[in-house]
Scaffold this motif. Structure first.
Motif, PDB file in Angstrom:
ATOM      1  N   HIS A  45     -18.726   2.941  -0.220  1.00 18.59           N
ATOM      2  CA  HIS A  45     -20.064   2.372  -0.245  1.00 18.59           C
ATOM      3  C   HIS A  45     -20.228   1.427   0.948  1.00 18.59           C
ATOM      4  O   HIS A  45     -19.237   0.941   1.505  1.00 18.59           O
ATOM      5  CB  HIS A  45     -20.303   1.633  -1.559  1.00 18.59           C
ATOM      6  CG  HIS A  45     -19.954   2.459  -2.769  1.00 18.59           C
ATOM      7  ND1 HIS A  45     -20.741   3.486  -3.221  1.00 18.59           N
ATOM      8  CD2 HIS A  45     -18.865   2.429  -3.590  1.00 18.59           C
ATOM      9  CE1 HIS A  45     -20.174   4.048  -4.284  1.00 18.59           C
ATOM     10  NE2 HIS A  45     -19.033   3.424  -4.517  1.00 18.59           N
ATOM     11  N   LYS A  56     -33.239  -0.067   7.157  1.00 23.57           N
ATOM     12  CA  LYS A  56     -32.241   0.185   6.113  1.00 23.57           C
ATOM     13  C   LYS A  56     -32.713   1.268   5.140  1.00 23.57           C
ATOM     14  O   LYS A  56     -31.949   2.162   4.773  1.00 23.57           O
ATOM     15  CB  LYS A  56     -31.943  -1.127   5.370  1.00 23.57           C
ATOM     16  CG  LYS A  56     -31.369  -2.217   6.263  1.00 23.57           C
ATOM     17  CD  LYS A  56     -31.086  -3.492   5.490  1.00 23.57           C
ATOM     18  CE  LYS A  56     -32.349  -4.217   5.066  1.00 23.57           C
ATOM     19  NZ  LYS A  56     -33.062  -4.819   6.206  1.00 23.57           N
ATOM     20  N   THR A  57     -33.968   1.188   4.720  1.00 27.24           N
ATOM     21  CA  THR A  57     -34.503   2.198   3.806  1.00 27.24           C
ATOM     22  C   THR A  57     -34.555   3.564   4.483  1.00 27.24           C
ATOM     23  O   THR A  57     -34.234   4.587   3.873  1.00 27.24           O
ATOM     24  CB  THR A  57     -35.903   1.793   3.322  1.00 27.24           C
ATOM     25  OG1 THR A  57     -35.836   0.500   2.698  1.00 27.24           O
ATOM     26  CG2 THR A  57     -36.445   2.803   2.319  1.00 27.24           C
ATOM     27  N   ALA A  60     -31.063   5.213   4.430  1.00 26.16           N
ATOM     28  CA  ALA A  60     -30.687   5.793   3.141  1.00 26.16           C
ATOM     29  C   ALA A  60     -31.479   7.069   2.863  1.00 26.16           C
ATOM     30  O   ALA A  60     -30.914   8.085   2.433  1.00 26.16           O
ATOM     31  CB  ALA A  60     -30.911   4.774   2.020  1.00 26.16           C
ATOM     32  N   ARG A  61     -32.787   7.040   3.117  1.00 24.65           N
ATOM     33  CA  ARG A  61     -33.624   8.206   2.835  1.00 24.65           C
ATOM     34  C   ARG A  61     -33.238   9.396   3.710  1.00 24.65           C
ATOM     35  O   ARG A  61     -33.102  10.521   3.226  1.00 24.65           O
ATOM     36  CB  ARG A  61     -35.097   7.860   3.036  1.00 24.65           C
ATOM     37  CG  ARG A  61     -36.044   9.003   2.669  1.00 24.65           C
ATOM     38  CD  ARG A  61     -37.483   8.699   3.023  1.00 24.65           C
ATOM     39  NE  ARG A  61     -37.976   7.541   2.283  1.00 24.65           N
ATOM     40  CZ  ARG A  61     -38.315   6.396   2.854  1.00 24.65           C
ATOM     41  NH1 ARG A  61     -38.209   6.248   4.162  1.00 24.65           N
ATOM     42  NH2 ARG A  61     -38.770   5.396   2.119  1.00 24.65           N
ATOM     43  N   THR A  71     -32.456  10.327  -3.341  1.00 26.50           N
ATOM     44  CA  THR A  71     -32.290   8.909  -3.034  1.00 26.50           C
ATOM     45  C   THR A  71     -33.201   8.090  -3.922  1.00 26.50           C
ATOM     46  O   THR A  71     -34.268   8.564  -4.356  1.00 26.50           O
ATOM     47  CB  THR A  71     -32.613   8.628  -1.550  1.00 26.50           C
ATOM     48  OG1 THR A  71     -32.372   7.240  -1.266  1.00 26.50           O
ATOM     49  CG2 THR A  71     -34.067   8.938  -1.231  1.00 26.50           C
ATOM     50  N   ARG A  73     -34.383   3.728  -4.633  1.00 23.10           N
ATOM     51  CA  ARG A  73     -34.342   2.359  -4.112  1.00 23.10           C
ATOM     52  C   ARG A  73     -34.605   1.381  -5.238  1.00 23.10           C
ATOM     53  O   ARG A  73     -35.550   1.551  -6.006  1.00 23.10           O
ATOM     54  CB  ARG A  73     -35.388   2.186  -3.015  1.00 23.10           C
ATOM     55  CG  ARG A  73     -35.502   0.785  -2.441  1.00 23.10           C
ATOM     56  CD  ARG A  73     -36.571   0.747  -1.363  1.00 23.10           C
ATOM     57  NE  ARG A  73     -36.768  -0.577  -0.810  1.00 23.10           N
ATOM     58  CZ  ARG A  73     -37.593  -1.493  -1.325  1.00 23.10           C
ATOM     59  NH1 ARG A  73     -38.290  -1.206  -2.408  1.00 23.10           N
ATOM     60  NH2 ARG A  73     -37.699  -2.683  -0.762  1.00 23.10           N
ATOM     61  N   ILE A 109     -27.807   8.951  -3.036  1.00 24.01           N
ATOM     62  CA  ILE A 109     -27.681   7.714  -2.273  1.00 24.01           C
ATOM     63  C   ILE A 109     -28.628   6.680  -2.871  1.00 24.01           C
ATOM     64  O   ILE A 109     -29.832   6.892  -2.951  1.00 24.01           O
ATOM     65  CB  ILE A 109     -27.993   7.931  -0.781  1.00 24.01           C
ATOM     66  CG1 ILE A 109     -26.968   8.893  -0.166  1.00 24.01           C
ATOM     67  CG2 ILE A 109     -27.995   6.614  -0.027  1.00 24.01           C
ATOM     68  CD1 ILE A 109     -27.172   9.176   1.301  1.00 24.01           C
ATOM     69  N   LEU A 111     -30.157   2.908  -2.622  1.00 20.24           N
ATOM     70  CA  LEU A 111     -30.374   1.735  -1.786  1.00 20.24           C
ATOM     71  C   LEU A 111     -30.587   0.535  -2.695  1.00 20.24           C
ATOM     72  O   LEU A 111     -31.597   0.450  -3.400  1.00 20.24           O
ATOM     73  CB  LEU A 111     -31.581   1.925  -0.866  1.00 20.24           C
ATOM     74  CG  LEU A 111     -31.921   0.725   0.013  1.00 20.24           C
ATOM     75  CD1 LEU A 111     -30.791   0.422   0.995  1.00 20.24           C
ATOM     76  CD2 LEU A 111     -33.227   0.948   0.763  1.00 20.24           C
ATOM     77  N   ILE A 151     -25.779   2.034  -0.834  1.00 20.90           N
ATOM     78  CA  ILE A 151     -26.038   1.267   0.386  1.00 20.90           C
ATOM     79  C   ILE A 151     -26.746   0.000  -0.049  1.00 20.90           C
ATOM     80  O   ILE A 151     -27.905   0.042  -0.473  1.00 20.90           O
ATOM     81  CB  ILE A 151     -26.891   2.051   1.393  1.00 20.90           C
ATOM     82  CG1 ILE A 151     -26.187   3.345   1.820  1.00 20.90           C
ATOM     83  CG2 ILE A 151     -27.187   1.193   2.615  1.00 20.90           C
ATOM     84  CD1 ILE A 151     -26.987   4.186   2.797  1.00 20.90           C
TER      85      ILE A 151
END
Length: 323
Positions: A45, A56-57, A60-61, A71, A73, A109, A111, A151
């Motif tokens: 991780h 950052k988003t 992850a996406r 994914t 969030r 994933i 976030l 993440i």
């Protein structure tokens, strides 16, 4: 069975394709993207310490899209509850029984945005899934599937209303790094595409989830010479012996470094680990696991300084074996 040179070459090619695909969204950040995929393929991780608005988003996406995964969030806030992450068991009147409603943790994933804004109780809801890839609700365990990666982000500047991550949770992050601001050329490319909002940018899948699992299994078979194990052990011992350190790198940290080095070597087209793999990953894998003496922190000493000094003081193996 040890990875073959041909398998290493294919592994490196697949990883390059993944990095190139995500860099279409996160411009000029190939090194960070490669670290993120190294963490994913090492079953680890990633902790991102960065200011808002650095992508950052988007990272992850786009990573999830590149591996044909899902994914989700979670915005961590002080009122967030553990059940908001893992899911809850509710009574269904139609069936006269209890049914599990999975939470957002069930994604390829996840976030975890501003993870240090949630209470320690809520943060602890991630401990089991980060270690065992399952969540236990009301005595029943639920597998989150593979691939799976967290993440997490935290703002290193704004500390008001935050809770410091406990050492046990920090130790579960394979790596800590930051994305940082783009360079001038990348900024110009971003501004040129300002008519497209970040969430509108999509990339085509490069590999399937099953192929990612295959690469993960393959990375485990990279050869590690006993001299490399000795090098990692002496490096970890050096962090524990440093006067400025109150708590050195754990055994989990040493294992994480070897695991990540295997993936790093395969990503460079090698079926064996060399000392340079250890050196390249020592700071992102080990630094966040150190707890410094308060007086040393006051004097400006950082965990990265300790890792850099330990690398200088610890002699690498003078020869390597390809296995």
């Amino acid at each position: 069975m040890t990875m073959t040179p041909e398998q290493a070459t294919r592994f490196a090619g697949d990883l390059d394709r993944l990095v190139d695909a995500v860099e279409q969204v996160l411009l000029g950040k190939s090194l960070v993207i490669r670290l993120a995929f190294t963490a994913l393929l090492s079953e680890g991780h990633l902790l991102l310490e960065d200011v808002p608005g650095t992508g950052k988003t988007s990272l992850a996406r786009s990573m999830a899209q590149s591996v044909a995964g899902t994914t989700s969030r979670i915005q961590f806030t002080p009122d967030l509850l553990p059940g908001d992450i893992t899911g809850v068991t509710v009574y269904d009147q139609r069936t006269a029984g209890f049914a599990f409603h999975p939470g957002p943790i069930f994604a390829s994933i996840l976030l975890a945005d501003e993870i240090n804004r949630a209470s320690p109780k809520t943060q602890s809801a991630l401990l089991e899934v980060m270690e065992e890839r399952q969540v236990t609700v009301d005595g029943r365990s639920h597998d989150v599937g593979s691939p799976f990666m967290v993440i997490a982000t935290q703002n290193p500047i704004e500390q008001a209303g935050t809770y410091r991550l406990p050492e046990a949770q920090l130790d579960r992050f394979l790596m800590r790094t930051s994305i940082g601001y783009p360079d001038h050329a990348s900024t110009l490319r971003i501004l040129a595409g300002a008519d497209h909002r970040p969430h509108e940018l999509r990339i085509d899948p490069v590999l399937s989830a099953d192929e990612i699992v295959r690469m993960t299994d393959l990375a485990r078979s990279v050869y590690v010479d006993p001299t490399i194990h000795d090098y990692v052990s002496r490096l970890v011992d050096a962090t524990r012996a440093a006067e400025e350190v109150r708590l050195g790198v754990s055994v989990r940290g040493a294992l994480a470094l070897v695991r990540a080095a295997k993936t790093h070597a395969a990503g460079r087209g090698r079926h064996y680990v060399v000392p340079d793999d250890i050196k390249a990953l020592a700071e992102p894998v080990l630094a966040h696991r150190l707890i410094l003496d308060p007086e040393a922190e006051f004097d400006g000493v950082t965990a990265s300084n300790i890792i850099a000094q330990s690398l200088i003081e610890t002699a690498p193996p003078s020869a390597r074996l390809a296995g």
